[in-house]
Design a protein around this motif. Sequence first.
Motif, PDB file in Angstrom:
ATOM      1  N   LEU A 155       1.272  -3.076   2.127  1.00  0.00           N
ATOM      2  CA  LEU A 155       2.516  -2.533   2.672  1.00  0.00           C
ATOM      3  C   LEU A 155       3.146  -3.561   3.602  1.00  0.00           C
ATOM      4  CD1 LEU A 155       1.312   1.041   3.747  1.00  0.00           C
ATOM      5  CD2 LEU A 155       2.472   0.404   1.630  1.00  0.00           C
ATOM      6  N   SER A 156       4.456  -3.561   3.654  1.00  0.00           N
ATOM      7  CA  SER A 156       5.131  -4.415   4.636  1.00  0.00           C
ATOM      8  C   SER A 156       4.861  -3.851   6.031  1.00  0.00           C
ATOM      9  CB  SER A 156       6.643  -4.436   4.376  1.00  0.00           C
ATOM     10  OG  SER A 156       7.205  -3.160   4.688  1.00  0.00           O
ATOM     11  N   ARG A 157       5.031  -4.671   7.045  1.00  0.00           N
ATOM     12  CA  ARG A 157       4.854  -4.184   8.412  1.00  0.00           C
ATOM     13  C   ARG A 157       5.853  -3.070   8.717  1.00  0.00           C
ATOM     14  NH1 ARG A 157       4.920  -8.634  11.249  1.00  0.00           N
ATOM     15  NH2 ARG A 157       7.060  -8.495  11.931  1.00  0.00           N
ATOM     16  N   ASP A 158       7.073  -3.178   8.213  1.00  0.00           N
ATOM     17  CA  ASP A 158       8.075  -2.133   8.434  1.00  0.00           C
ATOM     18  C   ASP A 158       7.632  -0.797   7.840  1.00  0.00           C
ATOM     19  OD1 ASP A 158       9.685  -3.931   9.772  1.00  0.00           O
ATOM     20  OD2 ASP A 158      11.019  -4.282   8.065  1.00  0.00           O
ATOM     21  N   THR A 159       7.106  -0.828   6.623  1.00  0.00           N
ATOM     22  CA  THR A 159       6.644   0.410   5.984  1.00  0.00           C
ATOM     23  C   THR A 159       5.445   0.980   6.736  1.00  0.00           C
ATOM     24  OG1 THR A 159       7.453  -0.328   3.830  1.00  0.00           O
ATOM     25  CG2 THR A 159       5.782   1.410   3.823  1.00  0.00           C
ATOM     26  N   MET A 160       4.529   0.116   7.120  1.00  0.00           N
ATOM     27  CA  MET A 160       3.358   0.561   7.873  1.00  0.00           C
ATOM     28  C   MET A 160       3.783   1.179   9.200  1.00  0.00           C
ATOM     29  SD  MET A 160       0.089   0.722   7.640  1.00  0.00           S
ATOM     30  CE  MET A 160      -1.398   0.804   8.623  1.00  0.00           C
ATOM     31  N   ARG A 161       4.715   0.535   9.880  1.00  0.00           N
ATOM     32  CA  ARG A 161       5.212   1.069  11.158  1.00  0.00           C
ATOM     33  C   ARG A 161       5.813   2.456  10.960  1.00  0.00           C
ATOM     34  NH1 ARG A 161       9.483  -2.190  12.231  1.00  0.00           N
ATOM     35  NH2 ARG A 161      10.753  -0.643  11.176  1.00  0.00           N
ATOM     36  N   GLU A 162       6.649   2.617   9.948  1.00  0.00           N
ATOM     37  CA  GLU A 162       7.288   3.911   9.720  1.00  0.00           C
ATOM     38  C   GLU A 162       6.262   4.987   9.387  1.00  0.00           C
ATOM     39  OE1 GLU A 162      10.432   4.689  10.525  1.00  0.00           O
ATOM     40  OE2 GLU A 162      10.364   2.620  11.268  1.00  0.00           O
ATOM     41  N   LEU A 163       5.248   4.635   8.622  1.00  0.00           N
ATOM     42  CA  LEU A 163       4.184   5.580   8.296  1.00  0.00           C
ATOM     43  C   LEU A 163       3.472   6.032   9.570  1.00  0.00           C
ATOM     44  CD1 LEU A 163       2.467   7.029   6.149  1.00  0.00           C
ATOM     45  CD2 LEU A 163       1.056   4.967   6.043  1.00  0.00           C
ATOM     46  N   LEU A 164       3.166   5.097  10.451  1.00  0.00           N
ATOM     47  CA  LEU A 164       2.479   5.436  11.698  1.00  0.00           C
ATOM     48  C   LEU A 164       3.369   6.249  12.635  1.00  0.00           C
ATOM     49  CD1 LEU A 164       0.535   2.111  12.352  1.00  0.00           C
ATOM     50  CD2 LEU A 164      -0.317   4.237  11.326  1.00  0.00           C
ATOM     51  N   VAL A 165       4.653   5.944  12.664  1.00  0.00           N
ATOM     52  CA  VAL A 165       5.593   6.727  13.482  1.00  0.00           C
ATOM     53  C   VAL A 165       5.618   8.173  12.990  1.00  0.00           C
ATOM     54  CG1 VAL A 165       8.038   7.060  14.036  1.00  0.00           C
ATOM     55  CG2 VAL A 165       7.019   4.777  14.226  1.00  0.00           C
ATOM     56  N   LYS A 166       5.673   8.359  11.671  1.00  0.00           N
ATOM     57  CA  LYS A 166       5.728   9.713  11.113  1.00  0.00           C
ATOM     58  C   LYS A 166       4.431  10.473  11.359  1.00  0.00           C
ATOM     59  CE  LYS A 166       9.355   8.769   7.778  1.00  0.00           C
ATOM     60  NZ  LYS A 166      10.363   9.380   8.611  1.00  0.00           N
ATOM     61  N   THR A 167       3.291   9.797  11.277  1.00  0.00           N
ATOM     62  CA  THR A 167       2.039  10.493  11.565  1.00  0.00           C
ATOM     63  C   THR A 167       1.925  10.833  13.048  1.00  0.00           C
ATOM     64  OG1 THR A 167       0.731   8.451  11.763  1.00  0.00           O
ATOM     65  CG2 THR A 167       0.818   9.497   9.587  1.00  0.00           C
ATOM     66  N   LEU A 168       2.532  10.031  13.910  1.00  0.00           N
ATOM     67  CA  LEU A 168       2.579  10.376  15.333  1.00  0.00           C
ATOM     68  C   LEU A 168       3.389  11.655  15.527  1.00  0.00           C
ATOM     69  CD1 LEU A 168       2.034   9.916  18.326  1.00  0.00           C
ATOM     70  CD2 LEU A 168       3.968   8.313  18.364  1.00  0.00           C
ATOM     71  N   GLY A 169       4.500  11.767  14.814  1.00  0.00           N
ATOM     72  CA  GLY A 169       5.288  12.999  14.883  1.00  0.00           C
ATOM     73  C   GLY A 169       4.454  14.209  14.497  1.00  0.00           C
ATOM     74  N   GLY A 170       3.649  14.060  13.442  1.00  0.00           N
ATOM     75  CA  GLY A 170       2.766  15.153  13.028  1.00  0.00           C
ATOM     76  C   GLY A 170       1.745  15.492  14.101  1.00  0.00           C
ATOM     77  N   ALA A 171       1.188  14.474  14.747  1.00  0.00           N
ATOM     78  CA  ALA A 171       0.222  14.716  15.823  1.00  0.00           C
ATOM     79  C   ALA A 171       0.886  15.439  16.995  1.00  0.00           C
ATOM     80  CB  ALA A 171      -0.387  13.396  16.296  1.00  0.00           C
ATOM     81  N   LEU A 172       2.104  15.040  17.342  1.00  0.00           N
ATOM     82  CA  LEU A 172       2.810  15.689  18.444  1.00  0.00           C
ATOM     83  C   LEU A 172       3.136  17.148  18.121  1.00  0.00           C
ATOM     84  CD1 LEU A 172       5.140  12.712  19.419  1.00  0.00           C
ATOM     85  CD2 LEU A 172       3.213  13.611  20.779  1.00  0.00           C
ATOM     86  N   ARG A 173       3.484  17.427  16.876  1.00  0.00           N
ATOM     87  CA  ARG A 173       3.739  18.818  16.472  1.00  0.00           C
ATOM     88  C   ARG A 173       2.453  19.641  16.508  1.00  0.00           C
ATOM     89  NH1 ARG A 173       6.903  15.884  12.960  1.00  0.00           N
ATOM     90  NH2 ARG A 173       5.479  16.178  11.192  1.00  0.00           N
TER      91      ARG A 173
END
Length: 192
Positions: A155-173
């Motif tokens: 994965l590109s760093r951009d794609t990896m970053r976005e994946l991690l950002v979205k999983t953080l959103g899930g953790a916060l929810r």
Amino acid sequence: MAIGRRLFADTSYDALSMDDIARQAHVAKGLIYYYFRSKRGYYLAIVEDSVADLVTFAGSGPQRPAVDRVHRTIDGYLRYAEHNQAAYRTIVSGGVGFDTEVHAIRDGVREAIVATIAEGAYGRRTVAPPARMGLLAWVCGVEGATLDWIGRPELSRDTMRELLVKTLGGALRAIEELDPAYPAPAPARRDG
């Protein structure tokens, strides 16, 4: 320190001698012993110096909007892992065997990142146990995923970053569901 980072990135701890280090640094071996007492002391100083950059970067920019800060922090974390693979692997995996000092450094990095995220999400660095554990679980997941990513950069760093950002959103929810006193910030919410 820069020479040590480069040397330990290219050569395993066991394969690198103090003579090699001194030769590359263009100093007498005794000078390294004077400042660091041993190869292990030198190695731990390099690990601490390496993670200090990561922690400083993660905690910087509190004046930025939270969403920008999250993206910037995760991108910096991935960039650090990408460019300091040997140091990153050592920090996350705890070094050769069970190394309590490297584990303590790793645990300090984890807590600093958890505190940084808590501050951005909830406006405070110290949070209740369910929120702390939810954030810590996310950080540990990020470590494992990042280790895999640097080993197989599919994965590109951009794609990896976005994946991690979205999983953080899930953790916060998930944290909000368990403890409504910790509502997920607006960017982490799902509409509908």
